[in-house]
Design an enzyme around this catalytic site. Structure first.
Site, PDB file in Angstrom:
ATOM      1  N   HIS A  17      16.542  18.568  -0.571  1.00 19.00           N
ATOM      2  CA  HIS A  17      15.829  19.969   0.297  1.00 19.00           C
ATOM      3  C   HIS A  17      16.855  21.150   0.152  1.00 19.00           C
ATOM      4  CE1 HIS A  17      12.606  16.432   0.711  1.00 19.00           C
ATOM      5  NE2 HIS A  17      12.107  16.883  -0.538  1.00 19.00           N
ATOM      6  N   LYS A  41      -2.619  11.032   0.691  1.00 19.97           N
ATOM      7  CA  LYS A  41      -1.345  10.943   0.527  1.00 19.97           C
ATOM      8  C   LYS A  41      -1.455  10.376   1.790  1.00 19.97           C
ATOM      9  CE  LYS A  41       1.590  12.317  -2.915  1.00 19.97           C
ATOM     10  NZ  LYS A  41       2.754  13.094  -2.776  1.00 19.97           N
ATOM     11  N   ARG A  90      15.757  17.086 -11.009  1.00 18.58           N
ATOM     12  CA  ARG A  90      16.928  16.481 -10.909  1.00 18.58           C
ATOM     13  C   ARG A  90      17.068  16.125 -11.589  1.00 18.58           C
ATOM     14  NH1 ARG A  90      13.311  13.017  -5.578  1.00 18.58           N
ATOM     15  NH2 ARG A  90      12.042  13.715  -7.980  1.00 18.58           N
ATOM     16  N   SER A 128      13.104  11.312  -0.766  1.00 15.06           N
ATOM     17  CA  SER A 128      12.510  11.615   0.461  1.00 15.06           C
ATOM     18  C   SER A 128      11.500   9.367   0.013  1.00 15.06           C
ATOM     19  CB  SER A 128      10.901  11.803   0.296  1.00 15.06           C
ATOM     20  OG  SER A 128      11.508  13.201   0.982  1.00 15.06           O
TER      21      SER A 128
HETATM   22  O1  PNS Z   1       7.242  17.341  -2.695  1.00 13.16           O
HETATM   23  P1  PNS Z   1       6.363  16.817  -3.691  1.00 13.16           P
HETATM   24  O2  PNS Z   1       5.111  15.923  -3.262  1.00 13.16           O
HETATM   25  O3  PNS Z   1       6.769  16.373  -5.239  1.00 13.16           O
HETATM   26  O4  PNS Z   1       5.369  18.130  -3.718  1.00 13.16           O
HETATM   27  C1  PNS Z   1       3.810  18.908  -4.680  1.00 13.16           C
HETATM   28  C2  PNS Z   1       3.617  19.956  -4.275  1.00 13.16           C
HETATM   29  C3  PNS Z   1       3.093  20.078  -2.533  1.00 13.16           C
HETATM   30  C4  PNS Z   1       3.972  20.743  -5.363  1.00 13.16           C
HETATM   31  C5  PNS Z   1       1.582  19.773  -5.049  1.00 13.16           C
HETATM   32  O5  PNS Z   1       0.987  18.226  -4.815  1.00 13.16           O
HETATM   33  C6  PNS Z   1       1.217  20.322  -5.007  1.00 13.16           C
HETATM   34  O6  PNS Z   1       1.672  22.018  -5.866  1.00 13.16           O
HETATM   35  N1  PNS Z   1       0.287  20.613  -4.049  1.00 13.16           N
HETATM   36  C7  PNS Z   1      -1.124  21.170  -4.271  1.00 13.16           C
HETATM   37  C8  PNS Z   1      -2.257  21.144  -4.574  1.00 13.16           C
HETATM   38  C9  PNS Z   1      -2.185  22.235  -5.986  1.00 13.16           C
HETATM   39  O7  PNS Z   1      -2.176  23.321  -6.004  1.00 13.16           O
HETATM   40  N2  PNS Z   1      -2.294  21.348  -7.176  1.00 13.16           N
HETATM   41  C10 PNS Z   1      -2.336  22.109  -8.683  1.00 13.16           C
HETATM   42  C11 PNS Z   1      -0.762  21.824  -8.792  1.00 13.16           C
HETATM   43  S1  PNS Z   1      -0.949  21.945 -10.732  1.00 13.16           S
END
Ligand code: PNS
Length: 158
Positions: A17, A41, A90, A128
């Site tokens: 990150h 989560k 990645r 993570s």
């Molecule tokens: O580190 P991660 O868990 O891969 O991040 C995922 C994240 C936070 C970018 C994604 O889950 C997100 O944007 N969540 C917010 C809810 C949202 O907007 N969902 C629609 C996305 S299509």
């Protein structure tokens, strides 16, 4: 002025990150690291703990701010006036999910674009979840996360 958001769970922040933060902050005027407060989560670290760790490890970068958000990412982007979302890629396995997410976000708000940084090779394997698993079994995580995070993980597992 280009303001971007780098969103994620960051449970916890890793060197992977940090690599994306450093590289994207160098080409943006301002980078907001958005920590998702996701009630679905069960994270190891609370959102406040994740924000605190991120603040500590990004303090050297003057144009980086860290904050939490809940709800839709595009709403958060609107709220903070960001037109760009930054994500790291990645491996090919990340691609399908990232493509779907960026296209959905773009359809919901065509004013917001996602740009992808391919993760530096030395961190391509890192996540993570892996860090938490190695730490849980007492393994050495010093090549994966900064010292602040090592201490915080030790406190959780002790
Ligand atoms: O580190 P991660 O868990 O891969 O991040 C995922 C994240 C936070 C970018 C994604 O889950 C997100 O944007 N969540 C917010 C809810 C949202 O907007 N969902 C629609 C996305 S299509």
């Amino acid at each position: 002025m280009t303001r971007a958001i780098y969103p994620g769970s960051f449970d916890p922040v890793t060197f992977g990150h940090l690599d994306i933060i450093k590289r994207s902050a160098s080409i943006m005027d301002e980078l907001i690291v958005g920590v998702l407060n996701n009630s679905k989560k069960q994270p190891l670290f609370s959102v406040d703990e994740r924000v605190r760790m991120l603040c500590e490890v990004t303090k050297a970068y003057a144009n980086v701010k860290v904050t939490s958000f809940s709800g839709l990412l595009i709403d958060f982007a609107d709220e903070v006036g960001a037109g760009v979302i930054v994500r790291g890629l990645r491996a090919i396995t990340d691609f399908e999910y990232e493509l779907q997410m960026s296209q959905t976000n773009h359809i919901m708000n065509p004013g917001i674009d996602t740009i992808f940084f391919t993760t530096s090779l030395e961190y391509a394997y890192l996540s993570s979840s892996t860090v938490k698993e190695v730490a849980m079994y007492g393994g050495d995580i010093s090549r994966f996360v900064p010292e602040t995070v090592i201490k915080a993980i030790r406190e959780k597992f002790n």
